[in-house]
Enzyme design. Structure first.
Site, PDB file in Angstrom:
ATOM      1  N   ARG A 103      -2.604 -20.375 -24.874  1.00 28.48           N
ATOM      2  CA  ARG A 103      -1.793 -19.463 -25.212  1.00 28.48           C
ATOM      3  C   ARG A 103      -0.543 -19.891 -24.734  1.00 28.48           C
ATOM      4  O   ARG A 103      -0.095 -20.364 -23.667  1.00 28.48           O
ATOM      5  CB  ARG A 103      -2.073 -18.208 -24.279  1.00 28.48           C
ATOM      6  CG  ARG A 103      -0.900 -17.242 -24.222  1.00 28.48           C
ATOM      7  CD  ARG A 103      -1.378 -15.602 -23.778  1.00 28.48           C
ATOM      8  NE  ARG A 103      -2.426 -15.156 -24.560  1.00 28.48           N
ATOM      9  CZ  ARG A 103      -2.552 -13.656 -24.516  1.00 28.48           C
ATOM     10  NH1 ARG A 103      -2.101 -13.141 -23.463  1.00 28.48           N
ATOM     11  NH2 ARG A 103      -3.109 -12.998 -25.354  1.00 28.48           N
ATOM     12  N   HIS A 130      -1.371 -14.544 -33.612  1.00 31.94           N
ATOM     13  CA  HIS A 130      -2.633 -14.214 -32.602  1.00 31.94           C
ATOM     14  C   HIS A 130      -3.782 -14.044 -33.346  1.00 31.94           C
ATOM     15  O   HIS A 130      -4.253 -12.979 -33.847  1.00 31.94           O
ATOM     16  CB  HIS A 130      -2.157 -12.891 -31.756  1.00 31.94           C
ATOM     17  CG  HIS A 130      -3.052 -12.746 -30.744  1.00 31.94           C
ATOM     18  ND1 HIS A 130      -3.848 -13.581 -30.218  1.00 31.94           N
ATOM     19  CD2 HIS A 130      -2.975 -11.254 -29.836  1.00 31.94           C
ATOM     20  CE1 HIS A 130      -4.340 -12.949 -29.167  1.00 31.94           C
ATOM     21  NE2 HIS A 130      -3.798 -11.685 -28.980  1.00 31.94           N
ATOM     22  N   GLN A 133      -7.020 -12.136 -31.843  1.00 29.80           N
ATOM     23  CA  GLN A 133      -6.905 -10.573 -32.073  1.00 29.80           C
ATOM     24  C   GLN A 133      -7.351 -10.143 -33.370  1.00 29.80           C
ATOM     25  O   GLN A 133      -7.995  -9.106 -33.467  1.00 29.80           O
ATOM     26  CB  GLN A 133      -5.716 -10.217 -31.753  1.00 29.80           C
ATOM     27  CG  GLN A 133      -5.331  -8.877 -31.701  1.00 29.80           C
ATOM     28  CD  GLN A 133      -5.925  -8.139 -30.754  1.00 29.80           C
ATOM     29  OE1 GLN A 133      -5.815  -8.711 -29.391  1.00 29.80           O
ATOM     30  NE2 GLN A 133      -6.633  -7.015 -30.707  1.00 29.80           N
ATOM     31  N   ASP A 225       2.313  -2.499 -31.864  1.00 29.40           N
ATOM     32  CA  ASP A 225       2.166  -3.368 -30.852  1.00 29.40           C
ATOM     33  C   ASP A 225       3.513  -3.204 -30.051  1.00 29.40           C
ATOM     34  O   ASP A 225       4.333  -2.447 -30.645  1.00 29.40           O
ATOM     35  CB  ASP A 225       2.132  -4.836 -31.430  1.00 29.40           C
ATOM     36  CG  ASP A 225       1.990  -6.120 -30.458  1.00 29.40           C
ATOM     37  OD1 ASP A 225       1.937  -5.876 -29.283  1.00 29.40           O
ATOM     38  OD2 ASP A 225       2.119  -7.012 -30.825  1.00 29.40           O
ATOM     39  N   CYS A 267      -3.421  -3.888 -30.257  1.00 31.26           N
ATOM     40  CA  CYS A 267      -3.915  -4.848 -29.479  1.00 31.26           C
ATOM     41  C   CYS A 267      -4.132  -4.868 -28.008  1.00 31.26           C
ATOM     42  O   CYS A 267      -5.056  -5.494 -27.448  1.00 31.26           O
ATOM     43  CB  CYS A 267      -3.330  -6.227 -30.011  1.00 31.26           C
ATOM     44  SG  CYS A 267      -1.667  -6.013 -29.615  1.00 31.26           S
ATOM     45  N   ARG A 295     -13.268  -8.013 -29.035  1.00 28.88           N
ATOM     46  CA  ARG A 295     -12.651  -9.300 -28.657  1.00 28.88           C
ATOM     47  C   ARG A 295     -13.794 -10.382 -28.437  1.00 28.88           C
ATOM     48  O   ARG A 295     -13.758 -11.731 -28.526  1.00 28.88           O
ATOM     49  CB  ARG A 295     -11.536  -9.324 -27.751  1.00 28.88           C
ATOM     50  CG  ARG A 295     -10.180  -8.449 -27.926  1.00 28.88           C
ATOM     51  CD  ARG A 295      -9.321  -9.397 -29.095  1.00 28.88           C
ATOM     52  NE  ARG A 295      -9.347 -10.640 -28.842  1.00 28.88           N
ATOM     53  CZ  ARG A 295      -8.188 -11.073 -28.295  1.00 28.88           C
ATOM     54  NH1 ARG A 295      -7.381 -10.353 -27.758  1.00 28.88           N
ATOM     55  NH2 ARG A 295      -8.062 -12.689 -28.168  1.00 28.88           N
TER      56      ARG A 295
HETATM   57  N1   CP Z   1      -4.584  -8.254 -26.802  1.00 26.46           N
HETATM   58  C1   CP Z   1      -4.513  -9.415 -26.080  1.00 26.46           C
HETATM   59  O1   CP Z   1      -4.408 -10.485 -26.585  1.00 26.46           O
HETATM   60  O2   CP Z   1      -4.453  -8.974 -24.681  1.00 26.46           O
HETATM   61  P1   CP Z   1      -4.084 -10.088 -23.546  1.00 26.46           P
HETATM   62  O3   CP Z   1      -2.856 -10.237 -23.554  1.00 26.46           O
HETATM   63  O4   CP Z   1      -4.530  -9.188 -22.386  1.00 26.46           O
HETATM   64  O5   CP Z   1      -4.701 -11.255 -23.861  1.00 26.46           O
HETATM   65  N1  NVA Z   2       2.941  -9.024 -29.118  1.00 29.33           N
HETATM   66  C1  NVA Z   2       2.383  -9.125 -27.975  1.00 29.33           C
HETATM   67  C2  NVA Z   2       0.895  -9.204 -27.956  1.00 29.33           C
HETATM   68  C3  NVA Z   2       0.331  -9.226 -26.547  1.00 29.33           C
HETATM   69  C4  NVA Z   2      -1.149  -9.417 -26.768  1.00 29.33           C
HETATM   70  C5  NVA Z   2       3.119 -10.310 -27.214  1.00 29.33           C
HETATM   71  O1  NVA Z   2       3.186 -11.282 -27.992  1.00 29.33           O
HETATM   72  O2  NVA Z   2       3.320  -9.985 -25.901  1.00 29.33           O
END
Ligand code: CP
Ligand code: NVA
Length: 313
Positions: A103, A130, A133, A225, A267, A295
């Protein structure tokens, strides 16, 4: 040859459907004799530059279910935080582990990592995409409506990483997608281009607009989101809220224009009173916790696809 998953465009339409079918199967009945040793003797590194609840925990649990080990690596505790290059880090990690779930803030880091590691690199979220997701989201929609082709998803809000991956994923499985983002906050042009390329093969329809009411018309799913993704500086908060609130907030009135059986998806993490009001996310149309649960099943299926002998027929 090793396979990476940096975006859903890395998968063929058939491979994505195969992963979804596998996810449905492992969710319906877990067969340890068949899949419980998929990662036996293997270790997967989870390298996170940003916080996570769902992605981290579901990957760790999925890896254990498949008989493997995981190591959690916080970016800030690695030499990366003191300037060691991504390339050198990737070349070292591949000597110890069998895959990297990463990440990151900047999507380019994932590209550099994948180019320099001879082991699979999986995108656990970047500023642009992502993919994991959306595999779970498609599974959730399939379960809910019994189909993917012809189902319409309306995304309302910021053109985030999640929005970009929805454009790519929905058009790979033949879903229709409409996106309503304010001017200046549109989805990534490459994601839009891929979506149109996919749609020309699957027949999906795509609408990109700045008008939420246009986007949600006859939709099966309304999705949103956060307005403040993790890579957005706090200094942008005020300006963004002036643009997004209330026009791009998901409120009950929006559902009057969607199908009567329309559901709400997010999400997570959600910010009640910002991108969605409590009445919607905590109401009967919301399927956000089914999404979160999926997930895990999606991650299990993805890992079987990447490491098992299961290939699409
Ligand atoms: N939706 C999602 O990716 O959640 P987290 O940031 O908690 O991993
Ligand atoms: N768009 C959000 C998604 C979190 C799962 C972010 O990048 O923070």
């Amino acid at each position: 040859m090793k396979r990476d998953l940096l975006t859903l465009q890395d998968l063929s339409n058939e491979e994505l459907m195969h992963i979804l079918t596998l996810a449905k199967e492992v969710k319906a009945s877990w067969d340890p004799a068949r899949y419980g040793s998929t990662l036996s003797g293997r270790t997967i590194a989870l390298l996170f530059q940003k916080p996570s609840t769902r992605t981290r925990v579901s990957f760790e649990v999925a890896i254990r279910k498949l008989g493997g080990d995981s190591i959690f690596l916080s970016w800030h505790e690695l030499q990366l935080s003191r300037g060691e290059t991504v390339a050198d880090t990737a070349k070292v990690l591949e000597r110890y582990v069998d895959g990297i779930v990463a990440r990151v803030g900047d999507h380019q880091i994932l590209i550099d990592m994948a180019e320099n590691a001879r082991i699979p690199v999986i995108n656990a979220l970047s500023n642009r995409f992502h993919p994991c997701q959306i595999i779970a989201d498609l599974l959730t929609i399939w379960e809910r409506f019994g189909a993917l082709k012809g189902i319409k998803l309306a995304y309302v809000g910021d053109g985030t990483n999640v929005c970009n991956s929805l454009l790519v994923g929905c058009t790979k499985v033949g879903m229709d997608i409409s996106v309503a983002c304010p001017v200046g906050y549109e989805p990534d042009p490459e994601a839009v281009q891929w979506a149109f390329e996919n749609a020309s093969r699957t027949g999906s329809t795509i609408i990109i607009t700045d008008e939420p009411l246009e986007a949600v018309k006859d939709a099966h799913v309304i999705y949103t989101d956060t307005f403040m993704s993790m890579h957005i500086p706090e200094s942008e908060r005020e300006k963004r809220f002036e643009v997004f609130v209330p026009r791009y907030q998901v409120r009950p009135e929006l559902f009057e224009h969607a199908r009567p059986d329309a559901v709400f998806m997010h999400c997570l993490p959600a910010h009640r009173g910002e991108e969605v009001v409590s009445e919607v996310i905590d109401g009967p149309r919301s399927i956000v916790f089914d999404q979160a649960e999926n997930r895990l099943h999606a991650q299990v299926a993805l890992l079987i696809f990447l490491y098992g002998s299961s290939v699409p027929s």
